[in-house]
Write a protein that holds these residues in place. Structure first.
Motif, PDB file in Angstrom:
ATOM      1  N   UNK A 152       0.935  -1.456  -0.106  1.00  0.00           N
ATOM      2  CA  UNK A 152      -0.152   0.176   0.216  1.00  0.00           C
ATOM      3  C   UNK A 152       0.940   1.332  -0.022  1.00  0.00           C
ATOM      4  N   UNK A 153       0.395   2.391  -0.495  1.00  0.00           N
ATOM      5  CA  UNK A 153       1.074   3.504  -0.830  1.00  0.00           C
ATOM      6  C   UNK A 153       0.500   4.838  -0.409  1.00  0.00           C
ATOM      7  N   UNK A 154       1.205   5.885  -0.250  1.00  0.00           N
ATOM      8  CA  UNK A 154       0.772   7.326  -0.317  1.00  0.00           C
ATOM      9  C   UNK A 154       1.888   7.909  -1.147  1.00  0.00           C
ATOM     10  N   UNK A 155       1.201   8.765  -1.759  1.00  0.00           N
ATOM     11  CA  UNK A 155       1.931   9.641  -2.703  1.00  0.00           C
ATOM     12  C   UNK A 155       1.327  10.952  -2.870  1.00  0.00           C
ATOM     13  N   UNK A 157       8.245  21.046   2.397  1.00  0.00           N
ATOM     14  CA  UNK A 157       8.961  20.735   3.576  1.00  0.00           C
ATOM     15  C   UNK A 157       8.118  20.529   4.917  1.00  0.00           C
ATOM     16  N   UNK A 158       8.402  19.441   5.621  1.00  0.00           N
ATOM     17  CA  UNK A 158       7.815  19.492   7.041  1.00  0.00           C
ATOM     18  C   UNK A 158       6.452  18.812   7.047  1.00  0.00           C
ATOM     19  N   UNK A 159       6.083  18.335   5.880  1.00  0.00           N
ATOM     20  CA  UNK A 159       4.436  17.736   5.857  1.00  0.00           C
ATOM     21  C   UNK A 159       4.452  16.699   6.606  1.00  0.00           C
ATOM     22  N   UNK A 160       3.385  16.355   7.369  1.00  0.00           N
ATOM     23  CA  UNK A 160       3.350  15.103   8.154  1.00  0.00           C
ATOM     24  C   UNK A 160       2.447  14.308   6.921  1.00  0.00           C
ATOM     25  N   UNK A 161       2.843  13.013   7.120  1.00  0.00           N
ATOM     26  CA  UNK A 161       1.966  12.344   6.118  1.00  0.00           C
ATOM     27  C   UNK A 161       1.947  10.796   6.861  1.00  0.00           C
ATOM     28  N   UNK A 162       0.849  10.107   6.357  1.00  0.00           N
ATOM     29  CA  UNK A 162       0.457   8.865   6.968  1.00  0.00           C
ATOM     30  C   UNK A 162       0.822   7.730   5.926  1.00  0.00           C
ATOM     31  N   UNK A 163       1.749   6.709   6.281  1.00  0.00           N
ATOM     32  CA  UNK A 163       2.112   5.709   5.430  1.00  0.00           C
ATOM     33  C   UNK A 163       1.127   4.638   5.769  1.00  0.00           C
ATOM     34  N   UNK A 164       0.057   3.974   4.917  1.00  0.00           N
ATOM     35  CA  UNK A 164      -0.421   2.784   5.354  1.00  0.00           C
ATOM     36  C   UNK A 164       0.118   1.724   5.358  1.00  0.00           C
ATOM     37  N   UNK A 165      -0.298   0.549   6.219  1.00  0.00           N
ATOM     38  CA  UNK A 165       0.554  -0.580   6.052  1.00  0.00           C
ATOM     39  C   UNK A 165      -0.677  -1.717   5.779  1.00  0.00           C
ATOM     40  N   UNK A 166      -0.421  -2.863   5.415  1.00  0.00           N
ATOM     41  CA  UNK A 166      -1.102  -4.099   5.243  1.00  0.00           C
ATOM     42  C   UNK A 166      -0.332  -5.170   5.673  1.00  0.00           C
ATOM     43  N   UNK A 167      -1.104  -6.230   5.865  1.00  0.00           N
ATOM     44  CA  UNK A 167      -0.341  -7.659   6.072  1.00  0.00           C
ATOM     45  C   UNK A 167       0.526  -7.921   4.567  1.00  0.00           C
TER      46      UNK A 167
END
Length: 183
Positions: A116-119, A124-134
Motif C-alpha cells: 500500500x502507498x501514499x504519494x 517541507x515538513x509535511x506530516x504524512x501517513x504511510x498505510x500498512x497492510x499484512x
C-alpha cells in the motif's frame, strides 16, 4: 540518484488506551531524501529511463534498513513518496510504483501482497501517513494501520522523500472480526 539524507524512525508502543501492549508494538520507517531527478526539466513525457536507474537503487537502499530498524519479522508494510512543490506527483509515483523498487522490500519481508502507498506533492515538513497492510494477506484487518512520518526540512521544492514502513504486528489490541465473517 542524489541522496541528501536518510531518516530512520522507530516507535515502541507500550500502552494503548488504558491497557498494556504485550508484546510491545514496534514500527519502523526509513525515508530517503533525494533530489528530484526531473525537477527543473519541465514536462518529461518518458519517465522510464530515470525510473529504471533510480527506483532499484532506492529499493536496495531502503529495504534492508527498514528491516534492520524494525529488528523483528515484518508482518505489515507500506511505502511513500512525497514530492516537493516543484515536482509532479507522477515523479514520486514513478519511483515507488514499480517492481524494481517494491520487490526489494517484498524479498526482505518475505511478502506476496502489493505494497500500500501514499504519494502526494507537499512542502517541507509535511506530516504524512504511510498505510500498512499484512505482507501475505491484505484482507487481514488487524494489520490495516498507518504510520505517521515527517522530515522537518524535506522535501525541498526540488526533492522527493521516498520511504518504506514496517510493523512487527497488527494494530495494538486489534479485535475486529475477520473480513470473511462478513461474506
Amino acid at each position: 540518484m542524489k541522496l541528501r539524507k536518510i531518516v530512520t524512525l522507530t516507535e515502541d508502543l507500550h500502552r494503548e488506551g488504558e491497557r498494556p501492549v504485550d508484546p510491545v508494538a514496534r514500527t519502523a520507517v526509513v525515508l530517503a531524501v533525494i533530489e528530484n531527478p526531473w525537477a527543473g526539466r519541465g514536462y518529461v513525457a518518458d519517465l522510464l529511463p530515470v525510473i529504471d536507474e533510480v527506483a532499484p537503487e532506492l529499493g536496495a537502499l531502503l529495504a534492508p534498513r527498514v528491516a534492520e530498524a524494525l529488528g523483528a519479522p515484518i508482518e505489515a508494510y507500506g511505502k511513500a513518496a512525497i514530492v516537493g512543490l516543484d515536482g509532479e506527483i507522477e515523479h514520486g509515483s514513478g519511483l515507488i510504483h514499480t517492481l524494481k523498487f517494491g520487490d526489494h522490500f517484498r524479498k526482505v519481508a518475505e511478502a506476496t501482497t502489493l505494497l500500500p502507498a501514499v504519494e502526494k506533492r507537499a512542502p517541507a515538513g509535511v506530516v504524512f501517513d504511510i498505510p500498512l497492510k499484512h505482507v501475505t494477506d491484505a484482507t487481514i484487518r488487524s494489520h490495516h494501520q498507518t504510520v505517521e512520518a515527517r522530515v522537518p526540512d524535506a522535501p525541498r521544492p526540488d526533492e522527493i522523500v521516498v520511504g518504506l514502513a514496517a510493523a512487527a504486528q497488527g494494530r495494538p489490541l486489534a479485535r475486529l472480526a475477520p473480513l470473511s465473517s462478513e461474506q
